[in-house]
Design an enzyme around this catalytic site. Structure first.
Site, PDB file in Angstrom:
ATOM      1  N   HIS A 271      -3.150  85.786  26.418  1.00  5.94           N
ATOM      2  CA  HIS A 271      -1.839  85.145  26.466  1.00  5.94           C
ATOM      3  C   HIS A 271      -1.182  85.243  27.827  1.00  5.94           C
ATOM      4  O   HIS A 271      -0.310  84.441  28.149  1.00  5.94           O
ATOM      5  CB  HIS A 271      -0.917  85.773  25.419  1.00  5.94           C
ATOM      6  CG  HIS A 271       0.470  85.202  25.433  1.00  5.94           C
ATOM      7  ND1 HIS A 271       0.736  83.894  25.095  1.00  5.94           N
ATOM      8  CD2 HIS A 271       1.656  85.752  25.790  1.00  5.94           C
ATOM      9  CE1 HIS A 271       2.032  83.665  25.214  1.00  5.94           C
ATOM     10  NE2 HIS A 271       2.606  84.779  25.636  1.00  5.94           N
ATOM     11  N   CYS A 272      -1.580  86.198  28.668  1.00  8.74           N
ATOM     12  CA  CYS A 272      -0.813  86.478  29.886  1.00  8.74           C
ATOM     13  C   CYS A 272      -1.386  85.865  31.165  1.00  8.74           C
ATOM     14  O   CYS A 272      -0.753  85.050  31.813  1.00  8.74           O
ATOM     15  CB  CYS A 272      -0.653  87.987  30.065  1.00  8.74           C
ATOM     16  SG  CYS A 272       0.428  88.746  28.832  1.00  8.74           S
ATOM     17  N   ILE A 273      -2.592  86.291  31.534  1.00  9.35           N
ATOM     18  CA  ILE A 273      -3.109  85.942  32.860  1.00  9.35           C
ATOM     19  C   ILE A 273      -3.230  84.430  33.084  1.00  9.35           C
ATOM     20  O   ILE A 273      -2.892  83.938  34.162  1.00  9.35           O
ATOM     21  CB  ILE A 273      -4.450  86.651  33.127  1.00  9.35           C
ATOM     22  CG1 ILE A 273      -4.242  88.166  33.071  1.00  9.35           C
ATOM     23  CG2 ILE A 273      -5.016  86.275  34.494  1.00  9.35           C
ATOM     24  CD1 ILE A 273      -5.514  88.963  33.192  1.00  9.35           C
ATOM     25  N   LEU A 275      -1.386  82.128  31.776  1.00  8.39           N
ATOM     26  CA  LEU A 275      -0.110  81.449  31.599  1.00  8.39           C
ATOM     27  C   LEU A 275       0.983  81.884  32.568  1.00  8.39           C
ATOM     28  O   LEU A 275       1.776  81.060  33.042  1.00  8.39           O
ATOM     29  CB  LEU A 275       0.403  81.671  30.165  1.00  8.39           C
ATOM     30  CG  LEU A 275      -0.544  81.326  29.014  1.00  8.39           C
ATOM     31  CD1 LEU A 275       0.186  81.475  27.690  1.00  8.39           C
ATOM     32  CD2 LEU A 275      -1.090  79.913  29.147  1.00  8.39           C
ATOM     33  N   ASP A 276       1.046  83.180  32.872  1.00  9.10           N
ATOM     34  CA  ASP A 276       2.169  83.705  33.637  1.00  9.10           C
ATOM     35  C   ASP A 276       2.393  83.026  34.994  1.00  9.10           C
ATOM     36  O   ASP A 276       3.538  82.785  35.380  1.00  9.10           O
ATOM     37  CB  ASP A 276       2.015  85.214  33.839  1.00  9.10           C
ATOM     38  CG  ASP A 276       2.190  85.978  32.537  1.00  9.10           C
ATOM     39  OD1 ASP A 276       2.376  85.321  31.493  1.00  9.10           O
ATOM     40  OD2 ASP A 276       2.135  87.220  32.553  1.00  9.10           O
TER      41      ASP A 276
END
Length: 435
Positions: A271-273, A275-276
């Site tokens: 979910h993070c890398i 999208l952020d």
């Protein structure tokens, strides 16, 4: 302020967590394990019912821990947001995805803030943990919460503390991962820090504002995105130069300073890398700033699934086979090894690209028995049998699960495309090609 801090220290505070997913449920469990009455909120009734039955659905939560704290009454779950009225501290842990235009979708954060408005009371602490763009806490949440007539820093406390969940990490969990906390005011920071100091066994890093904490989280994952983009680009170059990028990385790791190893792969997942960096690029445009290096790495990483398909096509060509109609076996669809999480998994994108070009794809993943993509449910093969491996024109390793017997796969497969160097310890390599 002293009243809420004292309630936290005395374990008299009632703690709430909005969102019982990969971030929220482990946090709620740690709060309850620390001895606090904890209420978990979620709009999905199925999750709420599972929690109240003590049934775990998150890999990083210990089943026995959840069952015990539910039986003891320390943790309960509900869909009724009105119970916020009885909470002293509430953490918001809801999704912050991208929309179809690759722009931040903070509707869940906004909806959560608006839902608690009728139940706000003096002295309550609100902490946003959902990853988002710098400015969200002060520009979005603060005005919403202050619409009650209460003043931030005096009547209620507001802070941002980024989640640092790494699914499958055997060392660092919610309990022992250092926490960053940034409040709207110094009092807000102090109250929020007191909360995390009471429930975690990790250092609490206090920063001067929510924007610092928000940007810090973006930096963590953008740093990884950029470096993975670099190594993916070098992997593509090394393939043209007939150089083993994996051996290059191992050689570079021998330097005891100034180098951190990153590895190539079929793309970025989780979910993070992936999208952020989009949050930061979107926010940067507000200031007329173009994040060229970040966007370049994102383009490289986004290209990797298609690049892997190109490499598979070349492997098939060596055997005078076309991709259209070829039988492909993908090993792993989770976004990283030994977990059940397949959010934004590049393996799924590889499978999708292969099928669009006419390949007949089967997959095996003991951690992900099925997944849904574009409304279609796909199921894993139940057992990694000899016939399943032998009938495949190409076996593609898209997730390096340690539960797979790779020596056995090597012996049975015609051709293997290893995008994760999962077969690094396999001695016979005549039929193995590395990314």
């Amino acid at each position: 302020m002293n009243k809420i801090i004292q309630k936290i220290k005395n374990k008299e505070a009632v703690l709430g967590v909005i969102g019982l997913g990969y971030v929220g449920l482990p946090l709620a469990v740690e709060k309850a394990k620390a001895g606090y009455k904890t209420i978990g909120f979620d709009v999905q009734e199925e999750k709420v019912n599972k929690v109240n039955r003590g049934e775990n659905y998150i890999g990083d939560v210990v089943n026995e821990d959840l069952s015990e704290i539910v039986k003891s009454g320390l943790l309960t779950a509900t869909t009724e947001i009105s119970q916020v009225a009885g909470a002293d501290c509430v953490c918001i842990c809801v999704p912050t995805p991208l929309d179809r235009h690759q722009q931040p979708d903070i509707s869940y954060v906004k909806a959560s803030a608006e839902s608690i408005l009728p139940y706000m009371h003096k002295g309550i602490l609100i902490v946003l943990e959902s990853t988002t763009y710098p400015g969200t806490t002060e520009e979005l949440l603060r005005p919403i919460l202050e619409s009650t007539g209460m003043k931030c820093g005096e009547d209620f406390y507001l802070a941002f503390s980024p989640e640092r969940v790494d699914p499958g990490n055997l060392i660092y969990k919610t309990k022992n991962t250092p926490k960053v906390v940034g409040g709207v005011t110094a009092k807000c920071t102090e109250v929020a820090a007191a909360l995390y100091e009471a429930i975690l066994e990790a250092p609490i890093k206090q920063v001067s504002s929510p924007a610092i904490a928000e940007m810090e989280k973006i930096l963590e994952n953008t740093y990884r995105n950029v470096n993975i983009g670099l190594i993916n680009e070098l992997a593509m170059l090394c393939e043209k130069m007939d150089i083993n990028i994996w051996e290059v990385i191992e050689a570079a790791k021998s330097k005891p300073y100034g180098f951190q190893a990153f590895y190539p792969g079929p793309g970025l997942g989780g979910h993070c890398i992936p999208l952020d960096p989009y949050y930061l690029s979107w926010k940067a445009r507000e200031y007329g700033f173009h994040t060229s290096m970040i966007e370049s790495s994102m383009m490289i990483n986004d290209r990797m699934p298609a690049y892997c398909v190109e490499r598979i096509m070349k492997l098939l060509n060596k055997s005078a086979k076309a991709l259209n109609g070829a039988r492909i076996l993908a090993l792993g669809v989770a976004y990283k090894q030994d977990i059940e999480d397949y959010r934004e998994s590049p393996a799924i994108r590889v499978i999708d690209e292969l099928e669009k070009l006419g390949a007949k794809v089967k997959y095996f993943d003991s951690f992900v028995p099925e997944y849904e993509e574009s409304g279609i449910v796909k199921k894993s093969e139940l057992v990694l049998t000899t016939s399943l491996i032998q009938e495949a024109d190409v076996v593609v390793i898209t997730t390096a699960h340690t539960t797979v017997d790779y020596e056995y796969v090597q012996k049975q497969a015609r051709v293997i495309f290893d995008t994760k160097n999962a077969m690094k310890d396999v001695k016979m390599r005549d039929n193995i090609e590395l990314l």
